[in-house]
Design a protein around this motif. Structure first.
Motif, PDB file in Angstrom:
ATOM      1  N   ARG A 572      36.105 -38.797  65.897  1.00  0.00           N
ATOM      2  CA  ARG A 572      36.669 -39.688  64.882  1.00  0.00           C
ATOM      3  C   ARG A 572      36.982 -41.068  65.474  1.00  0.00           C
ATOM      4  O   ARG A 572      36.754 -42.091  64.827  1.00  0.00           O
ATOM      5  CB  ARG A 572      37.952 -39.064  64.315  1.00  0.00           C
ATOM      6  N   THR A 603      42.676 -45.934  61.202  1.00  0.00           N
ATOM      7  CA  THR A 603      42.267 -44.567  61.545  1.00  0.00           C
ATOM      8  C   THR A 603      41.890 -44.465  63.017  1.00  0.00           C
ATOM      9  O   THR A 603      42.192 -43.460  63.680  1.00  0.00           O
ATOM     10  CB  THR A 603      41.066 -44.149  60.673  1.00  0.00           C
ATOM     11  N   ALA A 607      43.693 -41.975  65.595  1.00  0.00           N
ATOM     12  CA  ALA A 607      42.869 -40.956  66.271  1.00  0.00           C
ATOM     13  C   ALA A 607      43.046 -41.029  67.785  1.00  0.00           C
ATOM     14  O   ALA A 607      43.112 -39.987  68.455  1.00  0.00           O
ATOM     15  CB  ALA A 607      41.403 -41.161  65.899  1.00  0.00           C
TER      16      ALA A 607
END
Length: 761
Positions: A572, A603, A607
Motif C-alpha cells: 500500500r 494514505t 501506511a
C-alpha cells in the motif's frame, strides 16, 4: 585523613537520605510514575466517592476512568474533559432514543444499535486526536439497554450516564491538578533538539573543502574499514562524523516530533493559547529552516565549486549562521521581545562569476539565495521565540501561516475493517446471547463489541490478553478470599484499589492494561459486599468469553497477523507513493486529480506509520532467511524516501511557478523515478525482479546531463535568483528521491518476501 575514615565517609554518603532520594528520584519523577499515580488516584476516588454518598453503580465511574486512561492521551485539560462529558451526554441521549423507539422489539433494537455503533466507532478510529470522546459515545449507546430488559431502561440509562459523567469529571480534575505536565517546557526541549540537528546539518554541508580534507583518512584507507587489530583506528572510525544523509534524517525526525507534539497540544492548551500566534510562527519558521537546509543538502557540488570560492566573507557568514543557531535556546529565556537582527546582504565574487560557466554561476546564485534565506529566517525565529511569554509586546513583522492538519483520516482501510469487525462481533455475540444466555447476559454483547473496537489492529498477540486477564484474576482472587473480608475501613479499601490500579498502569501500557484491571472488576466491590464465589466465577467466565471473542476477531473476518500486515502495508505504501509521483508530473491537475493527490499522500503516510509499528513487532524466528536487521533496514530506507518525497511535495507549489522549471519539465520528462517506484510497488512481479540497478543509474545520469545541457543554453540575466535557485532545488530534491528509492530497492532485494506469504496460524 586515614584510609578507613575515607571509606567510612563514602559509606555514610551512600546511605544518606539525600543519596537515597537521588536514587529514587528518577523513579518518582518519571512520566510513567506520574501517569500511573494519577490514574490510580482517579480510579480510587471514582470508586469511593459514590460509595460514600450511597450512589448506585460506582463501578461504572471506575470503568470510565479505566477506559479513558487506557485509550486516551496522557495529558488532561478542562476543555478535553468538557468534550468527553458532551460525548457521554450525546451517547446517552442517542441510546435512550433507541431504547424508546425499539425497546419492545429486540431484533429491531439490535439492528438500530449495531448500525449506529458501527458509525460511531468508525468515526472514533478515523479521529486523529484523543478518541475517547467518540468511544464514550459508543459505550453509552451500548449500555443503555438495562441488560436486555426494557423495564426500567430509562432510569437505568440515566444512572449510567450520570456515573459515566462523574468518572470523566473525576479523571479530568485529578489530571489537571495532580502532576500537570509541563507542556511548554517539553515543547521548548523539542525545539532545542531540532535547532541542534539543523545546526549539525548546516555545518556539514557548508564545511569548506580544506577542513574536509584535513579530517579525511589517509590515502588508501577507506572510511569505516580500520586495519584488523588496530584498536586506535577502530576508535577513530567510531568518531567518524555522520554523513549528510544521516544528518538529513535526524532533521526530518526532529522536525516531525516537534510539529506533531505542537499539533497535538495547541488546540486546547492554555499555556500555548496565550501566545498562539507566536507559537504558530515559531513552528512555521522552524519548518521553513528545515526545508531550506534539506534543499541545500547534498554531498557534492554539481559544478565542482564551493560557496567559499564565490561568496565573499563566506566563513564569517557561516560562523554568523552557527551563532544564530546557538542563540536560539537562550531566546526562550528572554523577557523582552526584540526585532530581528539586521544582517548584511550576501555578496558574490562578481569577477570570478563573469569568467565562470553557466553551471558554476547558477549554483553560486542558488547557494547565495539559500544562505540569505536561511539567515533571514533564523533572525526572525530568534525574535519570534523571544516574544513568547514576554511582557513587552509581540513581533513587528508578518509571521508565516501554519497550515492546520486535518482532524480525521476518513479513507483508511483498517478503520473500515475494524467497523466490519465490530458489526460481525456484535451480531455473533448477540446470537450467542439470545440462544444460550451466557453468564453476564447482554453484558457479553456489550464488552465483546467494545473491546473488539478498541483492540482491533493493535500490535499485540491475542495470547497476551489471556495471560494478562489470568494474571489479574490470580492477583484478585486471593484478595477476594483473604483480604477483602478483613477490610473494615474505607482507607484500607482505598489503598487496595490504588495499589491494584497503580501496578496495572505502571507495568503495562495502552489498551491491553484493561485486561489486567478486569481482575479487580470481578470482585464486585460495592457498599453491600456479597461474598459468594459463584458470583465471582460467573463474572470471570463472562470476561474469559469476552477475551475469546477478541481472539477470534484477531483472525476473522480480517487477519491481524503481523506477517500479513507487513506485506499489506508495504504494497500500500509504494502503490500510493507511485501514484503521488505520477500525479506530481502532471502539469495542470484537475479538481479530481487534486483530491486524489491529497488522498494518496494521507494514505501513504498512514501506511508507512503502520509498517513501522508492525515491522517493530514482527517475530522473524519462524523465517530462516529473514532477519530483524534486514526488515529494520528496509523500513528505515522507506522512511527516508518518504521524508524526501514530502519535502518535494512541500516545495511543489513554489517550483511549479518557476518558468525555468516549467519549460525544463516539459522538454525532459522524468521516466526513471516512476519506473523505480512502480517496481517497488510490484516487488513480487518478474518485471520488478529484472530491473537492473546499474541500468537505472545510467538512465538517471543521462537525464541529469540533459538538464545540465538545457541550463547551459539559458540567458541567466532573464531570470531571478529565486528561479535559478528553484532549478537547483528541484535537481537536489529529485536526486534525493531517486537515491532513496534505489536504497529501498536494494534493501528490498535482500528480503525473502515469499516466506512471509506462507500460511501459519
Amino acid at each position: 585523613m586515614s584510609k578507613a575514615n575515607t571509606q567510612l565517609l563514602r559509606i555514610k554518603q551512600r546511605l544518606s537520605v539525600f543519596q537515597l532520594g537521588n536514587w529514587l528520584l528518577p523513579f518518582c519523577l518519571s512520566d510513567k510514575f506520574k501517569f500511573a499515580f494519577r490514574v490510580a488516584v482517579s480510579l480510587t476516588l471514582a470508586y469511593l466517592i459514590p460509595m460514600a454518598l450511597g450512589w448506585s453503580q460506582p463501578s461504572t465511574a471506575a470503568t470510565t476512568v479505566m477506559l479513558i486512561a487506557s485509550t486516551g492521551s496522557r495529558r488532561e485539560s478542562l476543555a478535553k474533559g468538557t468534550l468527553r462529558v458532551l460525548g457521554t451526554i450525546a451517547g446517552g441521549i442517542i441510546g435512550l432514543i433507541l431504547v424508546g423507539f425499539f425497546a419492545q422489539d429486540r431484533l429491531l433494537y439490535m439492528v438500530a444499535v449495531s448500525l449506529v455503533v458501527v458509525v460511531v466507532f468508525y468515526i472514533r478510529s478515523a479521529y486523529l486526536n484523543d478518541p475517547t470522546l467518540f468511544m464514550l459515545t459508543g459505550v453509552m449507546i451500548l449500555m443503555m439497554y438495562n441488560g436486555g430488559d426494557a423495564e426500567g431502561a430509562f432510569i437505568y440509562g440515566l444512572d449510567r450516564t450520570f456515573m459515566t459523567i462523574f468518572g470523566v469529571v473525576v479523571y479530568t480534575i485529578v489530571g489537571v491538578f495532580l502532576f500537570p505536565p509541563r507542556v511548554e517546557q517539553n515543547l521548548r526541549h523539542l525545539g532545542d533538539e531540532l535547532s541542534a540537528a539543523q545546526k549539525a546539518l548546516f555545518e556539514a554541508i557548508s564545511q569548506p573543502p580544506h577542513q574536509v580534507e584535513s579530517e579525511s583518512p589517509p590515502d588508501g584507507q577507506e572510511l569505516g574499514s580500520p586495519p584488523p587489530g588496530d584498536e586506535s583506528a577502530v576508535a577513530k572510525v567510531e568518531d567518524v562524523p555522520p554523513t549528510v544523509a544521516e544528518l538529513s534524517k535526524t532533521v526530518f525526525a526532529a522536525q516531525q516530533a516537534f510539529a506533531a507534539r505542537y499539533q497535538t497540544l495547541n488546540s486546547e492548551c492554555s499555556e500555548i493559547s496565550a501566545y498562539k500566534k507566536e507559537w504558530d510562527g515559531t513552528v512555521a519558521l522552524y519548518s521553513q529552516i528545515s526545508e531550506l537546509l534539506l534543499f541545500a543538502a547534498k554531498d557534492h557540488s554539481r559544478s565542482g565549486g564551493h560557496p567559499v570560492d564565490y561568496l565573499r566573507d563566506f566563513e564569517e557568514m557561516r560562523a554568523e549562521v552557527i551563532g544564530l543557531f546557538d542563540r536560539l535556546p537562550d531566546a526562550w529565556e528572554k523577557q523582552e521581545a526584540h526585532p530581528p537582527q539586521s544582517l548584511a546582504a550576501v555578496e558574490y565574487d562578481g569577477e570570478r562569476l563573469k569568467q565562470a560557466g553557466h553551471l558554476y554561476r547558477g549554483e553560486a546564485i542558488s547557494s547565495g539565495y539559500l544562505l540569505n534565506q536561511l539567515r533571514e529566517r533564523l533572525a526572525k525565529l530568534e525574535s519570534c521565540i523571544s516574544s513568547i511569554d514576554s511582557l513587552t509586546g509581540t513581533v513587528e513583522f508578518e509571521l508565516p501561516a501554519l497550515k492546520a492538519k486535518p482532524n480525521f483520516n476518513w479513507w483508511d482501510a483498517e478503520n473500515a475493517k475494524s467497523a466490519v469487525k465490530v458489526f460481525v462481533t456484535y451480531w455473533l455475540a448477540g446470537a450467542f446471547w439470545i440462544h444460550f444466555n451466557p453468564p453476564g447476559g447482554y453484558n457479553f454483547v456489550i464488552f465483546s463489541t467494545l473491546f473488539v473496537s478498541i483492540l482491533s489492529f493493535l500490535p499485540f498477540h491475542p495470547v497476551m490478553l489471556f495471560v494478562l486477564f489470568t494474571l489479574g484474576f490470580v492477583f484478585s482472587v486471593p484478595a477476594y478470599v483473604f483480604l477483602l473480608p478483613q477490610l473494615t475501613l474505607g482507607s484500607e479499601l482505598a489503598l487496595f484499589i490504588f495499589i491494584y490500579t497503580f501496578v496495572g498502569f505502571y507495568i503495562f501500557k495502552g489498551p491491553i492494561t484493561i485486561f489486567f484491571l478486569l481482575g479487580m472488576f470481578t470482585l464486585g466491590i460495592d457498599n453491600s459486599m456479597v461474598y459468594h464465589f459463584g458470583i465471582t466465577l460467573t463474572i470471570v467466565t463472562l470476561f474469559y468469553m469476552t477475551v475469546l471473542s477478541v481472539v477470534i476477531s484477531y483472525y476473522l473476518p480480517f487477519s491481524s497477523r503481523p506477517e500479513h500486515l507487513v506485506l499489506v502495508f508495504r504494497e500500500r505504501f509504494f502503490r500510493h507513493a507511485a501514484g503521488v509521483i505520477h500525479l506530481l508530473q502532471v502539469d495542470h491537475l484537475s479538481v479530481w486529480q487534486k483530491l486524489q493527490l491529497v488522498w494518496r499522500i494521507a494514505t501513504m503516510v498512514v501506511a508507512l506509520k503502520k509498517l513501522q509499528v508492525w515491522g517493530a513487532k514482527f517475530n522473524t524466528e519462524p523465517y530462516p532467511s529473514l532477519t530483524a536487521e534486514q526488515l529494520t533496514q528496509y523500513i528505515a530506507q522507506c522512511d527516508v524516501f518518504h521524508h524526501h518525497l514530502m519535502t518535494f511535495i512541500k516545495a511543489r507549489k513554489q517550483l511549479d511557478e518557476s518558468p525555468l522549471l516549467v519549460e525544463a519539465k516539459q522538454g525532459h520528462r522524468d521516466t526513471v523515478i516512476p519506473v523505480l517506484a512502480v517496481a517497488l510497488w510490484k516487488a513480487d512481479s518478474l518485471n520488478a525482479a529484472k530491473l537492473d540497478v546499474d541500468h537505472l543509474l545510467q538512465d538517471y545520469k543521462r537525464l541529469e546531463e540533459r538538464l545540465d545541457e538545457y541550463f547551459s543554453h539559458l540567458e541567466l540575466e532573464k531570470y531571478s535568483n529565486s528561479d535559478i535557485a528553484g532549478f537547483y532545488i528541484f535537481l537536489n530534491l529529485k536526486k534525493n528521491i531517486f537515491q532513496s528509492l534505489l536504497n529501498c530497492k536494494q534493501a528490498s532485494d535482500e528480503i525473502a518476501w515469499d516466506e512471509l506469504q506462507m500460511k501459519r496460524f
